[in-house]
Design a protein around this motif. Structure first.
Motif, PDB file in Angstrom:
ATOM      1  N   GLN A  41       0.820  -1.220   0.000  1.00 29.76           N
ATOM      2  CA  GLN A  41       0.000   0.000   0.000  1.00 29.76           C
ATOM      3  C   GLN A  41       0.851   1.266   0.000  1.00 29.76           C
ATOM      4  O   GLN A  41       0.383   2.332  -0.395  1.00 29.76           O
ATOM      5  CB  GLN A  41      -0.931   0.012   1.214  1.00 29.76           C
ATOM      6  N   SER A  42       2.107   1.170   0.442  1.00 29.49           N
ATOM      7  CA  SER A  42       2.966   2.358   0.499  1.00 29.49           C
ATOM      8  C   SER A  42       3.709   2.626  -0.809  1.00 29.49           C
ATOM      9  O   SER A  42       4.361   3.656  -0.940  1.00 29.49           O
ATOM     10  CB  SER A  42       3.972   2.214   1.646  1.00 29.49           C
ATOM     11  N   VAL A  43       3.607   1.718  -1.788  1.00 31.07           N
ATOM     12  CA  VAL A  43       4.268   1.906  -3.081  1.00 31.07           C
ATOM     13  C   VAL A  43       3.425   2.870  -3.917  1.00 31.07           C
ATOM     14  O   VAL A  43       2.271   2.600  -4.215  1.00 31.07           O
ATOM     15  CB  VAL A  43       4.458   0.559  -3.817  1.00 31.07           C
ATOM     16  N   ARG A  74       3.417  -4.482  -8.561  1.00 31.10           N
ATOM     17  CA  ARG A  74       3.485  -3.667  -7.339  1.00 31.10           C
ATOM     18  C   ARG A  74       3.962  -4.503  -6.157  1.00 31.10           C
ATOM     19  O   ARG A  74       4.730  -4.020  -5.320  1.00 31.10           O
ATOM     20  CB  ARG A  74       2.134  -3.048  -7.037  1.00 31.10           C
ATOM     21  N   GLN A  75       3.511  -5.763  -6.064  1.00 34.49           N
ATOM     22  CA  GLN A  75       3.967  -6.632  -4.981  1.00 34.49           C
ATOM     23  C   GLN A  75       5.464  -6.885  -5.083  1.00 34.49           C
ATOM     24  O   GLN A  75       6.176  -6.881  -4.084  1.00 34.49           O
ATOM     25  CB  GLN A  75       3.198  -7.951  -4.991  1.00 34.49           C
ATOM     26  N   LYS A  76       5.947  -7.107  -6.296  1.00 32.53           N
ATOM     27  CA  LYS A  76       7.383  -7.329  -6.488  1.00 32.53           C
ATOM     28  C   LYS A  76       8.152  -6.068  -6.128  1.00 32.53           C
ATOM     29  O   LYS A  76       9.195  -6.122  -5.475  1.00 32.53           O
ATOM     30  CB  LYS A  76       7.665  -7.746  -7.937  1.00 32.53           C
ATOM     31  N   ALA A  77       7.651  -4.904  -6.551  1.00 33.35           N
ATOM     32  CA  ALA A  77       8.302  -3.635  -6.223  1.00 33.35           C
ATOM     33  C   ALA A  77       8.365  -3.439  -4.711  1.00 33.35           C
ATOM     34  O   ALA A  77       9.390  -3.017  -4.171  1.00 33.35           O
ATOM     35  CB  ALA A  77       7.570  -2.473  -6.898  1.00 33.35           C
ATOM     36  N   ALA A  78       7.285  -3.766  -4.012  1.00 36.99           N
ATOM     37  CA  ALA A  78       7.258  -3.637  -2.555  1.00 36.99           C
ATOM     38  C   ALA A  78       8.258  -4.585  -1.901  1.00 36.99           C
ATOM     39  O   ALA A  78       8.965  -4.215  -0.962  1.00 36.99           O
ATOM     40  CB  ALA A  78       5.847  -3.903  -2.023  1.00 36.99           C
TER      41      ALA A  78
END
Length: 142
Positions: A41-43, A74-78
């Motif tokens: 959620q913070s990405v 987004r999950q990978k980025a997080a």
């Protein structure tokens, strides 16, 4: 191995290849500060490169429907510790049925998956961050 076992293994391998998004990560540059996994959620999503931000990774997600690819990227980025992502490519899957004569003996179906390509952006450390590198001391006035 019997033909039945071979057929089952073949079907399972095909289903495994079609299930879910595939993610490729390519390193681009060194991060301007230490990175640690964070909450999805913070990405943030950036429309353009923020001042001082560094594109640390290129994250390429493909093989599933576009909304799932967005979430997977987004999950990978997080998990990598990215502050945000900047979307480079977002393509929908192409679905074609037997609309035209193809010259093939069987029905023609084209179903390549969607594709999402994002840059993992890392912002510079804020001045008040204790992990940030200390600023150089001003020259003394002698």
């Amino acid at each position: 191995m019997k033909y039945g076992q071979v057929a089952i293994l073949l079907v399972l391998s095909v289903l495994g290849a079609c299930a879910g998004a595939r993610i490729d990560v390519k390193p681009l540059a060194a991060a301007p500060r230490p990175m640690a996994p964070r909450d999805v959620q913070s990405v943030k999503t950036f429309e353009s490169r923020p001042d001082g931000a560094v594109a640390v990774y290129d994250i390429d997600a493909y093989g599933d429907v576009k909304p799932k690819l967005d979430v997977a990227a987004r999950q990978k980025a997080a998990s990598l510790g990215c502050d945000g992502v900047m979307i480079l490519v977002r393509k929908e899957a192409i679905h074609t049925d037997n609309d035209a004569t193809t010259g093939q003996l069987n029905e023609h179906h084209t179903r390549p998956g969607s594709h999402v390509d994002v840059l993992c952006m890392v912002l510079p450390a804020p001045a008040s961050d204790p992990d940030a590198a200390p600023a150089a001391a001003p020259p003394s006035a002698n």
